[in-house]
Design a protein around this motif. Structure first.
Motif, PDB file in Angstrom:
ATOM      1  N   GLU A  83     -22.330  12.079   7.331  1.00 60.62           N
ATOM      2  CA  GLU A  83     -21.212  12.816   6.732  1.00 60.62           C
ATOM      3  C   GLU A  83     -19.944  12.013   6.969  1.00 60.62           C
ATOM      4  OE1 GLU A  83     -20.567  17.405   6.555  1.00 60.62           O
ATOM      5  OE2 GLU A  83     -19.787  16.679   8.467  1.00 60.62           O
ATOM      6  N   GLN A  84     -19.184  11.826   5.902  1.00 59.01           N
ATOM      7  CA  GLN A  84     -18.012  10.961   6.017  1.00 59.01           C
ATOM      8  C   GLN A  84     -16.796  11.596   5.354  1.00 59.01           C
ATOM      9  OE1 GLN A  84     -16.843   6.246   5.232  1.00 59.01           O
ATOM     10  NE2 GLN A  84     -18.870   7.017   4.733  1.00 59.01           N
ATOM     11  N   PHE A  85     -15.673  11.454   6.047  1.00 57.76           N
ATOM     12  CA  PHE A  85     -14.382  11.916   5.530  1.00 57.76           C
ATOM     13  C   PHE A  85     -13.471  10.709   5.436  1.00 57.76           C
ATOM     14  CE2 PHE A  85     -10.033  13.411   6.551  1.00 57.76           C
ATOM     15  CZ  PHE A  85      -9.810  14.151   5.401  1.00 57.76           C
ATOM     16  N   ASN A  86     -12.716  10.614   4.328  1.00 55.28           N
ATOM     17  CA  ASN A  86     -11.898   9.424   4.082  1.00 55.28           C
ATOM     18  C   ASN A  86     -10.557   9.827   3.478  1.00 55.28           C
ATOM     19  OD1 ASN A  86     -12.318   6.190   3.672  1.00 55.28           O
ATOM     20  ND2 ASN A  86     -11.011   7.013   2.070  1.00 55.28           N
ATOM     21  N   ILE A  87      -9.475   9.250   3.980  1.00 58.70           N
ATOM     22  CA  ILE A  87      -8.145   9.390   3.393  1.00 58.70           C
ATOM     23  C   ILE A  87      -7.617   7.983   3.111  1.00 58.70           C
ATOM     24  CG2 ILE A  87      -5.770  10.171   3.725  1.00 58.70           C
ATOM     25  CD1 ILE A  87      -6.786  12.288   5.592  1.00 58.70           C
ATOM     26  N   GLY A  88      -7.126   7.770   1.893  1.00 57.92           N
ATOM     27  CA  GLY A  88      -6.671   6.438   1.533  1.00 57.92           C
ATOM     28  C   GLY A  88      -5.456   6.438   0.647  1.00 57.92           C
ATOM     29  N   ALA A  89      -4.825   5.288   0.557  1.00 58.41           N
ATOM     30  CA  ALA A  89      -3.666   5.100  -0.313  1.00 58.41           C
ATOM     31  C   ALA A  89      -3.726   3.705  -0.907  1.00 58.41           C
ATOM     32  CB  ALA A  89      -2.359   5.291   0.463  1.00 58.41           C
ATOM     33  N   ASP A  90      -3.420   3.612  -2.206  1.00 56.14           N
ATOM     34  CA  ASP A  90      -3.321   2.325  -2.896  1.00 56.14           C
ATOM     35  C   ASP A  90      -1.891   2.170  -3.391  1.00 56.14           C
ATOM     36  OD1 ASP A  90      -6.160   1.998  -2.681  1.00 56.14           O
ATOM     37  OD2 ASP A  90      -6.381   3.349  -4.395  1.00 56.14           O
ATOM     38  N   PHE A  91      -1.370   0.965  -3.294  1.00 55.83           N
ATOM     39  CA  PHE A  91       0.033   0.783  -3.695  1.00 55.83           C
ATOM     40  C   PHE A  91       0.262  -0.616  -4.238  1.00 55.83           C
ATOM     41  CE2 PHE A  91      -0.444  -0.126   0.795  1.00 55.83           C
ATOM     42  CZ  PHE A  91       0.133  -1.379   0.932  1.00 55.83           C
ATOM     43  N   ASP A  92       1.279  -0.707  -5.078  1.00 55.11           N
ATOM     44  CA  ASP A  92       1.763  -1.971  -5.632  1.00 55.11           C
ATOM     45  C   ASP A  92       3.279  -1.857  -5.673  1.00 55.11           C
ATOM     46  OD1 ASP A  92       2.551  -4.153  -7.138  1.00 55.11           O
ATOM     47  OD2 ASP A  92       0.813  -4.080  -8.449  1.00 55.11           O
ATOM     48  N   LEU A  93       3.953  -2.679  -4.896  1.00 53.66           N
ATOM     49  CA  LEU A  93       5.401  -2.578  -4.749  1.00 53.66           C
ATOM     50  C   LEU A  93       6.076  -3.877  -5.194  1.00 53.66           C
ATOM     51  CD1 LEU A  93       5.481  -0.993  -1.154  1.00 53.66           C
ATOM     52  CD2 LEU A  93       5.313   0.182  -3.359  1.00 53.66           C
ATOM     53  N   PHE A  94       7.284  -3.729  -5.690  1.00 52.26           N
ATOM     54  CA  PHE A  94       8.129  -4.876  -6.049  1.00 52.26           C
ATOM     55  C   PHE A  94       7.418  -5.827  -7.017  1.00 52.26           C
ATOM     56  CE2 PHE A  94       8.900  -3.755  -1.526  1.00 52.26           C
ATOM     57  CZ  PHE A  94      10.105  -3.087  -1.703  1.00 52.26           C
ATOM     58  N   LYS A  95       6.745  -5.240  -8.022  1.00 55.09           N
ATOM     59  CA  LYS A  95       6.081  -5.990  -9.080  1.00 55.09           C
ATOM     60  C   LYS A  95       5.115  -7.036  -8.529  1.00 55.09           C
ATOM     61  CE  LYS A  95       9.830  -5.295 -12.407  1.00 55.09           C
ATOM     62  NZ  LYS A  95      10.807  -5.945 -13.329  1.00 55.09           N
ATOM     63  N   GLY A  96       4.275  -6.599  -7.601  1.00 55.96           N
ATOM     64  CA  GLY A  96       3.235  -7.470  -7.073  1.00 55.96           C
ATOM     65  C   GLY A  96       3.617  -8.249  -5.844  1.00 55.96           C
ATOM     66  N   LYS A  97       4.858  -8.105  -5.393  1.00 57.55           N
ATOM     67  CA  LYS A  97       5.247  -8.817  -4.177  1.00 57.55           C
ATOM     68  C   LYS A  97       4.537  -8.255  -2.953  1.00 57.55           C
ATOM     69  CE  LYS A  97       8.106 -11.934  -5.677  1.00 57.55           C
ATOM     70  NZ  LYS A  97       7.781 -13.374  -5.522  1.00 57.55           N
ATOM     71  N   LEU A  98       4.157  -6.985  -3.011  1.00 55.67           N
ATOM     72  CA  LEU A  98       3.383  -6.387  -1.929  1.00 55.67           C
ATOM     73  C   LEU A  98       2.453  -5.341  -2.527  1.00 55.67           C
ATOM     74  CD1 LEU A  98       2.812  -6.067   1.108  1.00 55.67           C
ATOM     75  CD2 LEU A  98       4.592  -4.309   1.170  1.00 55.67           C
ATOM     76  N   TYR A  99       1.162  -5.525  -2.317  1.00 56.44           N
ATOM     77  CA  TYR A  99       0.175  -4.572  -2.826  1.00 56.44           C
ATOM     78  C   TYR A  99      -0.933  -4.432  -1.789  1.00 56.44           C
ATOM     79  CZ  TYR A  99      -2.254  -8.907  -4.089  1.00 56.44           C
ATOM     80  OH  TYR A  99      -2.843 -10.142  -4.058  1.00 56.44           O
ATOM     81  N   GLY A 100      -1.719  -3.378  -1.931  1.00 55.62           N
ATOM     82  CA  GLY A 100      -2.813  -3.211  -0.980  1.00 55.62           C
ATOM     83  C   GLY A 100      -3.317  -1.791  -0.916  1.00 55.62           C
ATOM     84  N   SER A 101      -4.031  -1.502   0.178  1.00 62.44           N
ATOM     85  CA  SER A 101      -4.599  -0.175   0.394  1.00 62.44           C
ATOM     86  C   SER A 101      -4.692   0.099   1.881  1.00 62.44           C
ATOM     87  CB  SER A 101      -5.989  -0.078  -0.254  1.00 62.44           C
ATOM     88  OG  SER A 101      -6.882  -0.986   0.353  1.00 62.44           O
ATOM     89  N   LEU A 102      -4.658   1.375   2.221  1.00 65.82           N
ATOM     90  CA  LEU A 102      -4.799   1.839   3.601  1.00 65.82           C
ATOM     91  C   LEU A 102      -5.864   2.923   3.618  1.00 65.82           C
ATOM     92  CD1 LEU A 102      -0.988   2.253   4.450  1.00 65.82           C
ATOM     93  CD2 LEU A 102      -2.414   0.256   4.935  1.00 65.82           C
ATOM     94  N   GLU A 103      -6.720   2.914   4.638  1.00 68.14           N
ATOM     95  CA  GLU A 103      -7.807   3.884   4.722  1.00 68.14           C
ATOM     96  C   GLU A 103      -7.987   4.364   6.160  1.00 68.14           C
ATOM     97  OE1 GLU A 103      -9.690   4.689   2.036  1.00 68.14           O
ATOM     98  OE2 GLU A 103      -9.308   3.035   0.638  1.00 68.14           O
ATOM     99  N   TYR A 104      -8.279   5.659   6.292  1.00 67.19           N
ATOM    100  CA  TYR A 104      -8.778   6.198   7.556  1.00 67.19           C
ATOM    101  C   TYR A 104     -10.123   6.850   7.262  1.00 67.19           C
ATOM    102  CZ  TYR A 104      -9.749   9.383  11.369  1.00 67.19           C
ATOM    103  OH  TYR A 104     -10.379  10.051  12.387  1.00 67.19           O
TER     104      TYR A 104
END
Length: 1004
Positions: free
Chosen positions: A692-713
């Motif tokens: 059984e798995q629980f996941n919280i995540g976020a995806d983002f792209d900031l400043f027109k590609g100058k900073l992008y990525g994802s965060l997960e718990y």
């Protein structure tokens, strides 16, 4: 103000001369904005032409589309702004020039419109609610990679790769979000072009001819890595639950290449390289050994580095030819490849020839029926060395090379191999010469898929697949002067497997204004057949006499009774999924799979695996629409359950045998009648392990590609683990297979951060870093402890290093704590019980078999025609039990054997008893420059028959920073006990290689 402006214009016109001063204004404008045909070519970062790209003028709105060679022509004035766009690439703005233009597009970091592969379908990245990562071939095709799983090294957060051996084609341990089971393994499910693969071995194992059995080879080494288009890793339960009973350790979806748009393409991809051992162990050399030994009889007058004797500079070459075509109604691609890799240890090698054909064709109106076919066939020939992971302290060629006295010569005066004339200590060069191990494996994987559009939005698909393999292994130990099978032996192991798959599923897509619904419902049936035979000879003819037994097994020797087995199991499944999207802002996904397996008891034939996920694209909300710094921002949350069915067949059923121990004597004549012995107690209630798995995540792209990525718990909990534990009172057997109430909890935090650091016409630089933390603990285990990690060493038979116990990490270490040496060099151990006597009761638990932080850094640069990339990987917070160092401990110096120099330098007493302790427990922390590549794309604007040519040099495993004294800190030797996983043990593992390559990719 207007009058002043007119005066300035008049003065300027006067200064330009009479001709210009008298020219009409309309004529001046026409000259300044005169349009001419502007020509150019649009290419990707590697120089590959991009057909179908759009080139558009910002001022006149005129446009053009690139042809199959990436070429375009558009009417524009010099300096006029042109915009070049193509899906999956970042928009490029340039000024038109009168000379031919070469425009390079870079892959977009956001790529919200990019299509990603999910279970039984595709989605755009913007619609994904689960935790998944998709890698493209261009981003992972670095270094010498025999198998797909090696390509994931350092590329995906939460995915850890550990080598079971550095031998070419050897197995790899893939851990996605930690260790998911105590005994059922942690290998994810691999799906190739829609066909789920079995995790059973497809290469025949080696017999034990006195040197132990070797670890199985990698079942994925049949795939040609040049054929791979994308690799998608499904990490959370929401993404993997559609695969139900086999998704608990994650799912890896592999798709192979299709025909490209435009004209037919012919590609030749090749490299050659050389490899050497990544490092040598610091054992004593001849001069150091002479000074250290007290017995002059141990000085044999030579000067030999035995590691140099068995290691070599190995050669590797790879050739791949493919041709592809996209037609108005379909596409095809065919490829043929050959890889030949020598191992860095003498006599080891891997050769693979692979052929692939992918074809797609459509029929009826507007492609109503689409038929796809994928077929891969591979033929693999391997030669192995005597390096069994189940051997004792003296049964491996690497151990013999390390502990051989450096004052011995390789050969005697008569040119024969020097005979050490000692039990359990052999000349490693001689050992290699009398051992012959050859394996041939043929595997074919293919499937046919048909998709029929019943009505708009409703589609029916059928998928039929076959995975067939046959493997033959011939192992010969010729008569020899050692005490290991001195009369010689021959064995042939055969292994055959056949998997068939049949799937039917319906998909329905409906869009009503801002509402979008995608529904999936299907049925799957998969059958697995697995069989093997073994036969052999003992007491064979000497090497070089007669016909080798692999060609004529009846030539000489005493036959060994043949053995064999055959197994069959089936998996029947029903599955469904619904995706709902409102206004591209709110997303909901729900899925359910019901799996029925013949592996489980009558009372639990079916398991049910649900999942649900939600997503919220904040960047599309009104309160963020005008925030130009945020290009994309999405929050995700998911929950789901998956299963693990990787258990032996028939363990729910009873097993009987006839045995004299259960028999009786006849009253009249005393004849012994065999009785029925119960070997296995039935358990009809056995069911799947549940994750059984629980996941919280976020995806983002900031400043027109100058900073992008994802965060997960994530929080991943294994429930109802299957164990073979002691049975209750009155049971006919001492153990029973059953589900226990224990839990195994993995939780952690993952991140991926990337940036388009520079993006100009001539220079671009992207970089990303990923990392993952991991916390692991066992709870509610109904027994006091379980053991694993069998140790090889003198007098250590039956001693284990791993323990599974409540409140501790899986596979923690259990041993004495070594405190150092006293003034006489004797070992000092912590007296945990305080009774003044050091014994097994003083053993302690030490955590760290699993590193608690893994990371990777990847960088790609391009300057005009040059490209440069590198990849760095690392791990922290883990430990390895160095079983190799145990075999090379100080007391070996008293028995004509070599030892690790560090023990002598520490002034350890040579009479110290070898015991399992933290003396051999070392940190596995490391940072490695995993790949380095420099390429140059030849300018070919004037060469009409050649599309692109990229030449490159590369290096793999170039630099490793680690305090670990073994060959490689990223290893995991299989040393299981009663089926329980062993973790964090290194025993004479075939070393990793440092490789240098020269290659080329040429497209016609």
């Amino acid at each position: 103000m207007n009058r002043q402006f007119l005066v300035m214009v008049a003065a300027w016109l006067s200064a330009t001369g009479p001709a210009m001063a008298n020219a009409p204004v309309s004529r001046m404008y026409a000259q300044a904005a005169q349009q001419v045909p502007v020509k150019g070519v649009v290419v990707a970062a590697d120089g590959t032409p991009i057909p179908g790209a759009t080139v558009k003028s910002l001022s006149t709105k005129k446009g053009a589309t690139t042809n199959e060679r990436g070429e375009f022509t558009i009417d524009a004035a010099a300096g006029e702004k042109l915009v070049i766009t193509f899906m999956g690439y970042t928009q490029l703005e340039v000024a038109a020039t009168t000379t031919p233009m070469r425009l390079t597009l870079t892959e977009s970091s956001s790529q919200l419109g990019e299509i990603v592969v999910v279970g039984y379908g595709n989605q755009t990245k913007a619609d994904v609610t689960g935790a998944l990562t998709q890698l493209k071939a261009d981003n992972i095709k670095q270094g010498v990679n025999i198998s797909v799983d090696n390509m994931l090294q350092g590329k995906v957060s939460g995915v850890r790769i550990a080598q079971s051996s550095g031998e070419p084609g050897a197995g790899v341990d893939v851990f996605i979000r930690g260790v998911g089971s105590i005994r059922s393994g942690s290998t994810p499910l691999f799906v190739v072009d829609g066909v789920p693969l079995s995790n059973d071995n497809v290469s025949a194992g080696s017999p034990n001819v006195g040197l132990g059995t070797s670890e199985p080879k990698n079942p994925l080494n049949f795939l040609n890595t040049s054929d791979i288009e994308t690799i998608t890793i499904l990490k959370d339960a929401s993404a993997a639950a559609i695969y139900g009973a086999r998704g608990s350790n994650g799912v890896v979806l592999i798709t192979t290449k299709r025909g490209s748009k435009g004209a037919a393409t012919l590609t030749y991809d090749t490299y050659v390289g050389t490899s050497k051992v990544i490092k040598k162990l610091d054992v004593m050399n001849a001069d150091e050994y002479r000074k250290a030994v007290a017995n002059p009889a141990f000085d044999h007058g030579g000067n030999t580095d035995w590691q140099d004797v068995i290691f070599r500079n190995a050669f590797v070459q790879n050739h791949n030819v493919s041709f592809a075509k996209n037609t108005p109604s379909g596409s095809y691609i065919a490829s043929l490849s050959h890889m030949d890799q020598e191992g860095i240890v003498l006599n080891s090698s891997f050769k693979r020839t692979t052929a692939r054909l992918n074809a797609e064709e459509s029929f009826f109106d507007n492609k109503r029926l689409v038929v796809k076919m994928n077929l891969t066939a591979s033929d693999i020939n391997e030669t192995g060395i005597p390096n069994g992971n189940t051997a004792g302290s003296d049964g491996q060629v690497l151990i013999h090379a390390l502990m051989s006295n450096p004052t011995w010569n390789v050969r005697a005066a008569d040119s024969s191999f020097t005979n050490f004339n000692k039990n359990q200590l052999y000349n490693p060069a001689y050992l290699l010469s009398i051992y012959d191990d050859k394996t041939n494996t043929f595997r074919a994987l293919g499937n046919v898929e048909a998709a029929l559009r019943i009505v708009n939005g409703l589609n029916y698909r059928v998928n039929f697949g076959i995975d067939k393999s046959n493997s033959e292994r011939n192992t010969t130990m010729y008569p020899n002067v050692t005490d290991r099978t001195p009369l010689g032996a021959y064995s042939q192991n055969n292994l055959s497997s056949l998997t068939t798959l049949l799937e039917h599923y319906l998909t329905y897509n409906l869009t009503v204004q801002k509402h979008r619904v995608e529904a999936l419902a299907g049925f799957s049936y998969q059958q697995f057949k697995y069989s093997g035979t073994t036969y052999g000879l003992q007491g064979i003819t000497k090497q070089g006499q007669g016909v080798a037994p692999e060609y004529n097994p009846g030539y000489s020797g005493t036959p060994v009774a043949p053995q064999g087995f055959a197994q069959e199991n089936e998996l029947q499944s029903f599955f469904g999924r619904v995706n709902y999207n409102y206004d591209d802002r709110y997303m909901v996904t729900a899925s359910l799979r019901a799996d029925g397996s013949t592996r489980f008891g009558e009372n639990n034939k079916y398991g049910y695996f649900p999942s649900a996920a939600i997503g919220w694209t904040l960047s599309r909300e009104n309160f963020l629409k005008d925030v130009t710094e945020i290009s994309d921002l999405k929050l995700r949350a998911s929950w789901g359950q998956t299963g693990n069915q990787e258990v032996p067949n028939k363990i729910t059923q009873p097993s009987y045998s006839l045995a004299s121990s259960a028999g009786y004597y006849l009253y009249d004549n005393g004849t012994l009648i065999n009785g029925v012995l119960v070997n296995r107690t039935a358990n009809p209630n056995l069911k799947w392990e549940l994750v059984e798995q629980f996941n919280i995540g976020a995806d983002f792209d900031l400043f027109k590609g100058k900073l992008y990525g994802s965060l997960e718990y994530f929080n991943k909990t294994t429930k109802d683990p299957i164990l073979n534990i002691p049975s209750g009172p009155l049971s006919p057997t001492t153990t029973i297979w059953k589900n226990v109430d224990a839990t195994l909890v993995n939780k952690g935090f993952e991140f991926m951060l990337g940036s388009n650091l520079v993006r100009t016409k001539d220079f671009s630089w992207t970089m990303d870093v990923n990392g993952a933390t991991l916390s692991n603990v066992i709870k509610d285990l109904p027994v006091s402890e379980l053991y694993s990690g069998s140790i090889s060493g003198p007098g250590l038979s039956g001693v284990n290093a791993n323990i599974y116990k409540n409140g501790y990490e899986a596979g923690s270490f259990f041993m004495l704590k070594h405190l150092g040496y006293d003034k006489d060099g004797k070992d000092i151990f912590e007296d945990k019980t305080g009774d003044g006597v050091i014994n097994t009761a003083d053993r302690q638990i030490f955590e760290g078999a699993i590193p608690n932080f893994n990371f990777g850094l990847n960088s790609q640069m391009r300057y005009k025609h040059f490209d440069f990339s590198f990849a760095i990987i690392g791990q922290m917070g883990g430990y390895l039990f160095n079983n190799t160092a145990l075999d090379l401990s100080i007391n070996g110096i008293e028995s004509d054997r070599n030892v690790l120099k560090k023990y002598y330098d520490a002034k350890a007493w040579s009479g110290n008893q070898v015991v399992v302790s933290t003396l051999f427990l070392e940190k596995s922390d490391m940072v490695r420059l995993n790949n380095l590549r420099l390429g140059y794309t030849l300018p070919l604007e004037k060469v009409s028959w050649l599309r692109s040519c990229n030449l490159y040099v590369a290096a793999q495993n170039l630099v490793t920073i680690s305090d670990y004294s073994g060959y490689d800190p990223m290893v995991n030797t299989t040393k299981t006990v009663d089926g329980n996983q062993s973790l964090g043990i290194d025993y004479a593992t075939y070393p990793a290689a440092k490789t240098f390559q020269l290659g080329a990719t040429i497209k016609f």
